[in-house]
Each structure stands twice: as C-alpha cells, then as structure tokens.
Design a protein around this motif. Sequence first.
Motif, short mmCIF file in Angstrom:
data_model
loop_
_atom_site.label_atom_id
_atom_site.label_comp_id
_atom_site.label_asym_id
_atom_site.label_seq_id
_atom_site.Cartn_x
_atom_site.Cartn_y
_atom_site.Cartn_z
N ASN A 121 0.86 -1.18 0.00
CA ASN A 121 0.00 0.00 0.00
C ASN A 121 0.90 1.23 0.00
O ASN A 121 1.66 1.43 0.94
N LEU A 122 0.84 2.04 -1.05
CA LEU A 122 1.67 3.24 -1.17
C LEU A 122 0.79 4.47 -1.08
O LEU A 122 -0.34 4.47 -1.55
N THR A 123 1.32 5.53 -0.50
CA THR A 123 0.61 6.80 -0.45
C THR A 123 1.42 7.84 -1.16
O THR A 123 2.60 8.03 -0.88
N PHE A 124 0.81 8.52 -2.12
CA PHE A 124 1.44 9.61 -2.84
C PHE A 124 0.76 10.91 -2.41
O PHE A 124 -0.45 11.04 -2.52
N ALA A 125 1.53 11.87 -1.93
CA ALA A 125 1.00 13.18 -1.56
C ALA A 125 1.17 14.10 -2.76
O ALA A 125 2.28 14.30 -3.25
N ILE A 126 0.08 14.63 -3.25
CA ILE A 126 0.09 15.48 -4.44
C ILE A 126 -0.42 16.84 -4.04
O ILE A 126 -1.55 16.99 -3.55
#
Length: 105
Positions: free
Chosen positions: A94-99
């Motif tokens: 599970n990866l989280t990308f902050a945009i």
Amino acid sequence: MIDKAYLEIIRDDLIARAKKGNILINNSVAVPVTAVAISTNLVVGVENAIALQVTAPHVNSVPVITSVKLLTDTGAVVAEKTVFIETNGAQFINLTFAIEVKGGE
C-alpha cells in the motif's frame, strides 16, 4: 487559496486516472493498480494536498523497491517517490502519494 470544490474535481480526476494506471517499480517493472483511495491522514506541512493511497499486487521478482512512479493508463507520471521497501513476501503493498495542488497566476 484554492476553492474546495475545485480540489474535489482534482481529487476525482486523480482517482479515475490512477484506477486505470500502473505503478512502475524501480523504473523497470510495471504492475497494475488494484485499488485507489484518498488517505484519511492529513499531509503535514503541505497546503492543498491530496494523499492518494494506491495498492498493487506483489511482484516476486522485486525483493527491494527503491523507486515507484504512479502512471496513468497512457504512461503519464502522476507522482513519484524514492523509497526503500524490502517486500519480504508481502502479498501487496500500500503506497501513499502526496500530491500538492497549486493555483496558477
């Protein structure tokens, strides 16, 4: 300040594009995105940020992940990050990308 309604449009667009996309691991292995969600965690220190949580299936041929890129179905890079993850037989990651969304002037 960016209007909340506009941020919601951006969020919905990102989710739609990510659902059809891939995650490029170590610039060599592409795996399909299996799930996308907006993280309930706030992005500390970043104003107008959208945090996308992205799940992909496990890849046996990659024991250590050092970079990941979230790609649309056309190959455009949505977000990328440098990481160090030892997969150790995990079934999924599970990866989280902050945009961060920025307004033009």
